[in-house]
Design an enzyme around this catalytic site. Structure first.
Site, PDB file in Angstrom:
ATOM      1  N   LYS A  68      45.957  45.689  67.462  1.00 39.27           N
ATOM      2  CA  LYS A  68      46.517  47.032  67.581  1.00 39.27           C
ATOM      3  C   LYS A  68      45.418  47.968  68.028  1.00 39.27           C
ATOM      4  CE  LYS A  68      49.853  49.997  66.598  1.00 39.27           C
ATOM      5  NZ  LYS A  68      49.729  50.568  67.938  1.00 39.27           N
ATOM      6  N   LYS A  92      39.030  48.970  60.997  1.00 38.11           N
ATOM      7  CA  LYS A  92      39.839  50.121  60.573  1.00 38.11           C
ATOM      8  C   LYS A  92      41.149  49.647  59.927  1.00 38.11           C
ATOM      9  CE  LYS A  92      39.862  53.339  63.568  1.00 38.11           C
ATOM     10  NZ  LYS A  92      40.184  54.116  64.778  1.00 38.11           N
ATOM     11  N   LYS A 104      42.110  47.120  71.974  1.00 35.84           N
ATOM     12  CA  LYS A 104      41.938  48.417  72.649  1.00 35.84           C
ATOM     13  C   LYS A 104      42.114  48.211  74.139  1.00 35.84           C
ATOM     14  CE  LYS A 104      40.911  52.696  71.462  1.00 35.84           C
ATOM     15  NZ  LYS A 104      41.214  53.387  70.202  1.00 35.84           N
ATOM     16  N   THR A 188      46.468  61.361  62.961  1.00 32.61           N
ATOM     17  CA  THR A 188      45.026  61.110  62.897  1.00 32.61           C
ATOM     18  C   THR A 188      44.321  62.259  62.180  1.00 32.61           C
ATOM     19  OG1 THR A 188      45.178  59.808  64.896  1.00 32.61           O
ATOM     20  CG2 THR A 188      42.978  60.579  64.291  1.00 32.61           C
ATOM     21  N   ASN A 219      44.026  66.031  70.271  1.00 32.48           N
ATOM     22  CA  ASN A 219      45.018  65.651  69.267  1.00 32.48           C
ATOM     23  C   ASN A 219      44.388  65.557  67.867  1.00 32.48           C
ATOM     24  OD1 ASN A 219      46.202  63.347  67.569  1.00 32.48           O
ATOM     25  ND2 ASN A 219      47.905  63.918  68.887  1.00 32.48           N
ATOM     26  N   SER A 356      51.109  54.614  63.182  1.00 34.95           N
ATOM     27  CA  SER A 356      51.557  53.703  64.248  1.00 34.95           C
ATOM     28  C   SER A 356      52.186  52.456  63.625  1.00 34.95           C
ATOM     29  CB  SER A 356      50.373  53.272  65.120  1.00 34.95           C
ATOM     30  OG  SER A 356      50.165  54.193  66.152  1.00 34.95           O
TER      31      SER A 356
HETATM   32  P1  NAD Z   1      42.237  64.031  73.201  1.00 37.30           P
HETATM   33  O1  NAD Z   1      42.140  63.609  74.613  1.00 37.30           O
HETATM   34  O2  NAD Z   1      43.507  64.579  72.695  1.00 37.30           O
HETATM   35  O3  NAD Z   1      41.089  65.108  72.878  1.00 37.30           O
HETATM   36  C1  NAD Z   1      39.749  64.902  73.167  1.00 37.30           C
HETATM   37  C2  NAD Z   1      39.089  66.280  73.087  1.00 37.30           C
HETATM   38  O4  NAD Z   1      37.678  66.119  73.182  1.00 37.30           O
HETATM   39  C3  NAD Z   1      39.487  67.231  74.208  1.00 37.30           C
HETATM   40  O5  NAD Z   1      39.693  68.516  73.664  1.00 37.30           O
HETATM   41  C4  NAD Z   1      38.261  67.236  75.119  1.00 37.30           C
HETATM   42  O6  NAD Z   1      38.121  68.441  75.836  1.00 37.30           O
HETATM   43  C5  NAD Z   1      37.167  67.096  74.079  1.00 37.30           C
HETATM   44  N1  NAD Z   1      35.900  66.639  74.603  1.00 37.30           N
HETATM   45  C6  NAD Z   1      35.640  65.668  75.513  1.00 37.30           C
HETATM   46  N2  NAD Z   1      34.307  65.595  75.729  1.00 37.30           N
HETATM   47  C7  NAD Z   1      33.735  66.503  74.917  1.00 37.30           C
HETATM   48  C8  NAD Z   1      32.398  66.900  74.660  1.00 37.30           C
HETATM   49  N3  NAD Z   1      31.369  66.330  75.293  1.00 37.30           N
HETATM   50  N4  NAD Z   1      32.176  67.884  73.750  1.00 37.30           N
HETATM   51  C9  NAD Z   1      33.196  68.479  73.103  1.00 37.30           C
HETATM   52  N5  NAD Z   1      34.473  68.152  73.309  1.00 37.30           N
HETATM   53  C10 NAD Z   1      34.745  67.176  74.198  1.00 37.30           C
HETATM   54  O7  NAD Z   1      41.753  62.767  72.351  1.00 37.30           O
HETATM   55  P2  NAD Z   1      42.050  62.416  70.838  1.00 37.30           P
HETATM   56  O8  NAD Z   1      43.231  61.518  70.812  1.00 37.30           O
HETATM   57  O9  NAD Z   1      42.030  63.643  70.005  1.00 37.30           O
HETATM   58  O10 NAD Z   1      40.789  61.500  70.504  1.00 37.30           O
HETATM   59  C11 NAD Z   1      39.543  62.065  70.118  1.00 37.30           C
HETATM   60  C12 NAD Z   1      38.742  61.011  69.370  1.00 37.30           C
HETATM   61  O11 NAD Z   1      39.514  60.578  68.248  1.00 37.30           O
HETATM   62  C13 NAD Z   1      38.416  59.750  70.169  1.00 37.30           C
HETATM   63  O12 NAD Z   1      37.175  59.239  69.766  1.00 37.30           O
HETATM   64  C14 NAD Z   1      39.504  58.803  69.769  1.00 37.30           C
HETATM   65  O13 NAD Z   1      39.143  57.443  69.938  1.00 37.30           O
HETATM   66  C15 NAD Z   1      39.646  59.175  68.310  1.00 37.30           C
HETATM   67  N6  NAD Z   1      40.923  58.774  67.720  1.00 37.30           N
HETATM   68  C16 NAD Z   1      42.101  59.276  68.180  1.00 37.30           C
HETATM   69  C17 NAD Z   1      43.286  58.838  67.599  1.00 37.30           C
HETATM   70  C18 NAD Z   1      44.620  59.381  68.006  1.00 37.30           C
HETATM   71  O14 NAD Z   1      45.624  58.973  67.389  1.00 37.30           O
HETATM   72  N7  NAD Z   1      44.707  60.283  68.950  1.00 37.30           N
HETATM   73  C19 NAD Z   1      43.256  57.891  66.563  1.00 37.30           C
HETATM   74  C20 NAD Z   1      42.020  57.430  66.114  1.00 37.30           C
HETATM   75  C21 NAD Z   1      40.863  57.871  66.705  1.00 37.30           C
END
Ligand code: NAD
Length: 429
Positions: A68, A92, A104, A188, A219, A356
């Site tokens: 997953k 995780k 992934k 998340t 997100n 999920s």
């Molecule tokens: P997203 O695309 O919704 O948001 C990412 C954000 O990070 C955006 O606002 C972007 O502008 C910002 N960003 C990118 N580079 C940056 C930088 N150098 N400095 C500051 N901000 C920056 O992505 P997301 O889903 O929120 O994921 C963010 C992190 O959380 C990732 O590492 C992802 O693997 C992890 N994550 C997400 C989920 C999920 O369900 N969405 C679950 C587990 C982990």
């Protein structure tokens, strides 16, 4: 040569193995991915030309169940990164005790340079390229950086067309209308919020409102900010890829998000009666945000943000790792020495994969839950996992990351033992 992300990820496992030794066969199974796929993703662009993007899907380990993990659209995607993310997913899922292994996927692309129609064609083309590699009982993707529920909707549609049968359980994070779960959109951030609320007193943060800075306002970061603000904490700074804003007496995350959606900039709308004005805040750099004097720092963007270069300057008392892999192993050591409490990614952001899992269960049952049920079950799972990690940290007097791995290793090792190891087979004549 600098250490690869995958080597850094494995260093975390090696550290945990010093506290919990596992069978040599378990260790061997965890040292390398089960299978990796590299694919070409052809896309017809709006101008009629054909562009080929590079895509990947990795199934790291399926000892506890089908693999997953999310799909990332980002220019920095490499096989090394996807492998590391799949590795983290393995631990995780195990730390929160859900019946999945880790996987992934990703495409090396800057989606900001594509039109919406091109992103739809890219999503369908990627799904078509990996369709034989995944499956509802084999490998179940989800959203990650720069992918969202609409993209998941296109992908489930494409997969269902290939199978000639509506197959919602192939992917999670879907729109509700296509079999998504209530409560998946903020899961998340919510999981991170539940972890912080459960752990804050045992971590010495007390029960008073906390000051919080968040790197990455997507997100994960936005919903974490929103829930923390609703609980009375003060969000003093947020950032995105373009920069950061700061307000000592607190930002309103919903208002900042509203303006970001409309203008793609970090500002906020303040309304008096029917008149609204957009306000600029003090801008700071992304680097400055990481070094603010706050109670909690939540990296919610990408990997390798806290490194040996800046860890010494971190002033936060606690770090909630909403992003995957935001802290390098060297930074981890420095933060531990400084007494900074790091709630590790595999626990802090496990809310997404947990809901999920709920979505997949609902798809398979064809029976859908109310949002309250989702929140309650998520809270139960995160609370239990957080307490286990804290108990192990007290017992071993080491950091929570190592203990989260120890907790996950126990479950994975049990599954290896249950399948039989050298000890069982060599005893037979
Ligand atoms: P997203 O695309 O919704 O948001 C990412 C954000 O990070 C955006 O606002 C972007 O502008 C910002 N960003 C990118 N580079 C940056 C930088 N150098 N400095 C500051 N901000 C920056 O992505 P997301 O889903 O929120 O994921 C963010 C992190 O959380 C990732 O590492 C992802 O693997 C992890 N994550 C997400 C989920 C999920 O369900 N969405 C679950 C587990 C982990």
């Amino acid at each position: 040569m600098s250490q690869s992300i995958f080597d850094a990820a494995k260093a975390q496992l090696n550290k945990a193995l010093q506290y919990y030794s596992i069978d040599a066969e378990s260790e061997a199974r965890l040292s390398t991915p089960k299978s990796s796929l590299s694919v070409s993703v052809p896309v017809r662009m709006d101008d009629g030309s054909l562009k080929i993007f590079q895509g990947y899907r990795v199934r790291y380990n399926d000892l506890l169940g089908p693999t997953k993990g999310g799909i990332r659209f980002h220019p920095g995607v490499t096989l090394d990164e996807v492998k590391s993310l799949a590795f983290w997913m393995t631990f995780k899922c195990a730390v929160v005790g859900i019946p999945y292994g880790g996987g992934k996927g990703g495409v090396t692309v800057n989606p900001k340079e594509l039109s919406l129609l091109e992103i739809e064609r890219l999503s369908r083309s990627y799904m078509s390229a990996i369709a034989d590699f995944i499956g509802p009982n084999r490998d179940i993707p989800a959203p990650d950086v720069y992918t969202n529920s609409m993209i998941m909707g296109w992908m489930v549609d494409e997969y269902s067309n290939i199978q000639r049968a509506f197959t919602p359980s192939i992917i999670t994070g879907k729109p509700i209308a296509l079999g998504g779960s209530q409560g998946r959109d903020d899961a998340t951030g919510r999981g991170g919020f539940y972890a912080l609320e459960t752990m804050k007193e045992r971590l010495g943060l007390g029960s008073k409102p906390l000051t919080i800075a968040i790197q990455g306002f997507g997100n994960a970061g936005f919903h974490f900010a929103r829930l923390c603000a609703e609980a009375g904490h003060k969000i003093v700074a947020v950032s995105d890829s373009k920069g950061a804003i700061f307000k000592g007496d607190g930002l309103d995350p919903k208002s900042v998000n509203q303006v970001k959606q409309e203008s793609r900039e970090l500002k906020a709308a303040y309304c008096k009666g029917s008149v609204c004005e957009v306000l600029d805040f003090e801008t700071i750099t992304n680097e400055e945000l990481l070094e603010l004097d706050v109670d909690v720092l939540a990296p919610a963007a990408l990997e390798n943000q806290l490194t040996k270069k800046n860890a010494e300057n971190v002033k936060a008392k606690c770090i909630v790792e909403l992003a995957n892999g935001p802290t390098t192993p060297e930074a981890d050591e420095i933060l531990f020495e400084k007494g900074v409490k790091v709630i590790p990614d595999i626990l802090a952001n496990a809310g997404g994969v947990t809901v999920s899992y709920f979505e997949w269960v609902q798809n398979r049952a064809g029976y859908y839950w109310e949002v309250e049920k989702v929140h309650e079950r998520l809270n139960t799972i995160i609370k239990k996992a957080a307490a286990e990690v804290l108990d192990l940290a007290d017992e071993h007097k080491t950091n929570m990351r190592t203990c989260a791995y120890v907790s996950a290793l126990r479950r994975i090792n049990e599954a290896v033992q249950a399948k039989g190891t050298l000890r069982n087979f060599s005893a037979r004549k």
